[in-house]
Design a protein around this motif. Sequence first.
Motif, PDB file in Angstrom:
ATOM      1  N   SER A 248     111.083  55.445  83.868  1.00  0.00           N
ATOM      2  CA  SER A 248     111.277  54.464  82.791  1.00  0.00           C
ATOM      3  C   SER A 248     110.284  53.323  82.860  1.00  0.00           C
ATOM      4  O   SER A 248     110.342  52.404  82.039  1.00  0.00           O
ATOM      5  CB  SER A 248     112.703  53.906  82.852  1.00  0.00           C
ATOM      6  OG  SER A 248     112.911  53.252  84.091  1.00  0.00           O
ATOM      7  N   GLY A 249     109.374  53.346  83.816  1.00  0.00           N
ATOM      8  CA  GLY A 249     108.421  52.261  83.969  1.00  0.00           C
ATOM      9  C   GLY A 249     108.868  51.253  85.000  1.00  0.00           C
ATOM     10  O   GLY A 249     108.069  50.397  85.400  1.00  0.00           O
ATOM     11  N   THR A 250     110.090  51.325  85.439  1.00  0.00           N
ATOM     12  CA  THR A 250     110.623  50.440  86.468  1.00  0.00           C
ATOM     13  C   THR A 250     111.118  51.288  87.624  1.00  0.00           C
ATOM     14  O   THR A 250     111.788  52.297  87.409  1.00  0.00           O
ATOM     15  CB  THR A 250     111.789  49.597  85.918  1.00  0.00           C
ATOM     16  OG1 THR A 250     111.326  48.856  84.775  1.00  0.00           O
ATOM     17  CG2 THR A 250     112.285  48.631  86.981  1.00  0.00           C
ATOM     18  N   VAL A 251     110.793  50.872  88.841  1.00  0.00           N
ATOM     19  CA  VAL A 251     111.208  51.620  90.017  1.00  0.00           C
ATOM     20  C   VAL A 251     112.695  51.381  90.251  1.00  0.00           C
ATOM     21  O   VAL A 251     113.131  50.256  90.486  1.00  0.00           O
ATOM     22  CB  VAL A 251     110.399  51.205  91.255  1.00  0.00           C
ATOM     23  CG1 VAL A 251     110.865  51.991  92.477  1.00  0.00           C
ATOM     24  CG2 VAL A 251     108.913  51.411  91.017  1.00  0.00           C
ATOM     25  N   MET A 252     113.462  52.465  90.176  1.00  0.00           N
ATOM     26  CA  MET A 252     114.909  52.398  90.363  1.00  0.00           C
ATOM     27  C   MET A 252     115.297  53.312  91.523  1.00  0.00           C
ATOM     28  O   MET A 252     114.674  54.344  91.761  1.00  0.00           O
ATOM     29  CB  MET A 252     115.642  52.837  89.089  1.00  0.00           C
ATOM     30  CG  MET A 252     115.227  52.058  87.854  1.00  0.00           C
ATOM     31  SD  MET A 252     115.680  50.311  87.930  1.00  0.00           S
ATOM     32  CE  MET A 252     117.469  50.451  87.915  1.00  0.00           C
ATOM     33  N   TYR A 253     116.346  52.893  92.236  1.00  0.00           N
ATOM     34  CA  TYR A 253     116.872  53.670  93.356  1.00  0.00           C
ATOM     35  C   TYR A 253     118.311  54.044  93.044  1.00  0.00           C
ATOM     36  O   TYR A 253     119.164  53.175  92.846  1.00  0.00           O
ATOM     37  CB  TYR A 253     116.801  52.861  94.664  1.00  0.00           C
ATOM     38  CG  TYR A 253     115.387  52.544  95.105  1.00  0.00           C
ATOM     39  CD1 TYR A 253     114.667  53.433  95.893  1.00  0.00           C
ATOM     40  CD2 TYR A 253     114.765  51.360  94.711  1.00  0.00           C
ATOM     41  CE1 TYR A 253     113.372  53.148  96.297  1.00  0.00           C
ATOM     42  CE2 TYR A 253     113.470  51.076  95.114  1.00  0.00           C
ATOM     43  CZ  TYR A 253     112.780  51.975  95.903  1.00  0.00           C
ATOM     44  OH  TYR A 253     111.506  51.689  96.299  1.00  0.00           O
ATOM     45  N   ARG A 254     118.541  55.343  93.018  1.00  0.00           N
ATOM     46  CA  ARG A 254     119.867  55.839  92.645  1.00  0.00           C
ATOM     47  C   ARG A 254     120.498  56.531  93.847  1.00  0.00           C
ATOM     48  O   ARG A 254     119.902  57.381  94.496  1.00  0.00           O
ATOM     49  CB  ARG A 254     119.757  56.822  91.477  1.00  0.00           C
ATOM     50  CG  ARG A 254     121.137  57.339  90.983  1.00  0.00           C
ATOM     51  CD  ARG A 254     120.973  57.995  89.614  1.00  0.00           C
ATOM     52  NE  ARG A 254     120.041  59.103  89.664  1.00  0.00           N
ATOM     53  CZ  ARG A 254     120.406  60.357  89.974  1.00  0.00           C
ATOM     54  NH1 ARG A 254     121.677  60.618  90.247  1.00  0.00           N
ATOM     55  NH2 ARG A 254     119.524  61.328  89.986  1.00  0.00           N
ATOM     56  N   TRP A 255     121.723  56.126  94.160  1.00  0.00           N
ATOM     57  CA  TRP A 255     122.456  56.694  95.290  1.00  0.00           C
ATOM     58  C   TRP A 255     122.968  58.088  94.958  1.00  0.00           C
ATOM     59  O   TRP A 255     123.633  58.292  93.954  1.00  0.00           O
ATOM     60  CB  TRP A 255     123.625  55.779  95.663  1.00  0.00           C
ATOM     61  CG  TRP A 255     124.552  56.383  96.687  1.00  0.00           C
ATOM     62  CD1 TRP A 255     125.792  56.835  96.495  1.00  0.00           C
ATOM     63  CD2 TRP A 255     124.271  56.583  98.082  1.00  0.00           C
ATOM     64  NE1 TRP A 255     126.344  57.315  97.633  1.00  0.00           N
ATOM     65  CE2 TRP A 255     125.408  57.191  98.647  1.00  0.00           C
ATOM     66  CE3 TRP A 255     123.170  56.343  98.887  1.00  0.00           C
ATOM     67  CZ2 TRP A 255     125.499  57.535  99.990  1.00  0.00           C
ATOM     68  CZ3 TRP A 255     123.249  56.691 100.211  1.00  0.00           C
ATOM     69  CH2 TRP A 255     124.394  57.270 100.761  1.00  0.00           C
ATOM     70  N   ILE A 256     122.610  59.049  95.794  1.00  0.00           N
ATOM     71  CA  ILE A 256     123.059  60.432  95.590  1.00  0.00           C
ATOM     72  C   ILE A 256     124.133  60.795  96.609  1.00  0.00           C
ATOM     73  O   ILE A 256     125.119  61.448  96.297  1.00  0.00           O
ATOM     74  CB  ILE A 256     121.868  61.416  95.688  1.00  0.00           C
ATOM     75  CG1 ILE A 256     120.855  61.102  94.584  1.00  0.00           C
ATOM     76  CG2 ILE A 256     122.336  62.855  95.583  1.00  0.00           C
ATOM     77  CD1 ILE A 256     119.590  61.963  94.647  1.00  0.00           C
ATOM     78  N   GLY A 257     123.943  60.362  97.835  1.00  0.00           N
ATOM     79  CA  GLY A 257     124.919  60.642  98.875  1.00  0.00           C
ATOM     80  C   GLY A 257     124.436  61.743  99.801  1.00  0.00           C
ATOM     81  O   GLY A 257     123.500  62.505  99.501  1.00  0.00           O
TER      82      GLY A 257
END
Length: 282
Positions: free
Chosen positions: A271-280
Amino acid sequence: MAHSAQTPHRTPLRRISQGSLFRLSRSGAYPDAPHGLGFLEPAMTEFLDETEALQTNLEGMKHLSDSLQTFNESFASWLYVMNMNALTTDWVQAPGEESFQLAQRRAEKHAIEAAEALKRAQEDMLAAQQREHEEEAQRQLADRTAFTEITDVDTTYMGNTTNASGKSGSTVAAKKNGVKPGAKVKMTAKEKKERSIELERIVSCLPLEFRGSDPSLRRNMESVLEGLMNAPGNTVKLPDLIKPPDLNQARVNKCLIALVNRKAVKKDNSSGTVMYRWIGIP
């Protein structure tokens, strides 16, 4: 008066030797022997040969005696010269008092050199250990610098994108729900216990430095995990997890890198922004 006839005195004949010349000449065993003195010729010839051999041997013995006499005189002269030389020559190289003093000084010098060599070896070992410590510190500093550079790039890019497009959807969703990204959510005692067990299980799957070798780093990892789990949609940006002074930008970036390598967190910049998503962790 009658006189008896007396036998005239006669000298008894000597027994003829078996090897006499007369018997040899008159013996019938040698029918071909010459008559008279002719038989002497071969005997005298053989006698002459033996006499010449004896003379030759005697001359050899005389020559040997002369050689031994010459050698004895020469050897005796040499012994006499050596004896006189030993009696009249001073042996300056013979060990004296100065020689023993010199040997003692050399032994002391060798002992001092051995002690200095041992000292130098110990100093070299200490210097090598110090260099290893310095290299380890430089490697750690390089790792922290690399984490900071990566974070700076992500933050700069994120700031530029935020200024151009506004706030992200996760922040808007967090505001709609009335929850601040990265903030702790009030939980019951049971939920806290379950959360603690879950954090312990996750941390046990991470590298050793997060499992207790560095207690402060373990606390930072637990804070980052709580921020990811409490965020809306389990998705956050890196600045949302920073909590100075303990949880600075470099520590957060290091924790996120470890989680991304473990595939417990997914990094997304589509999306143009660095995002961190928790998967587990399964």
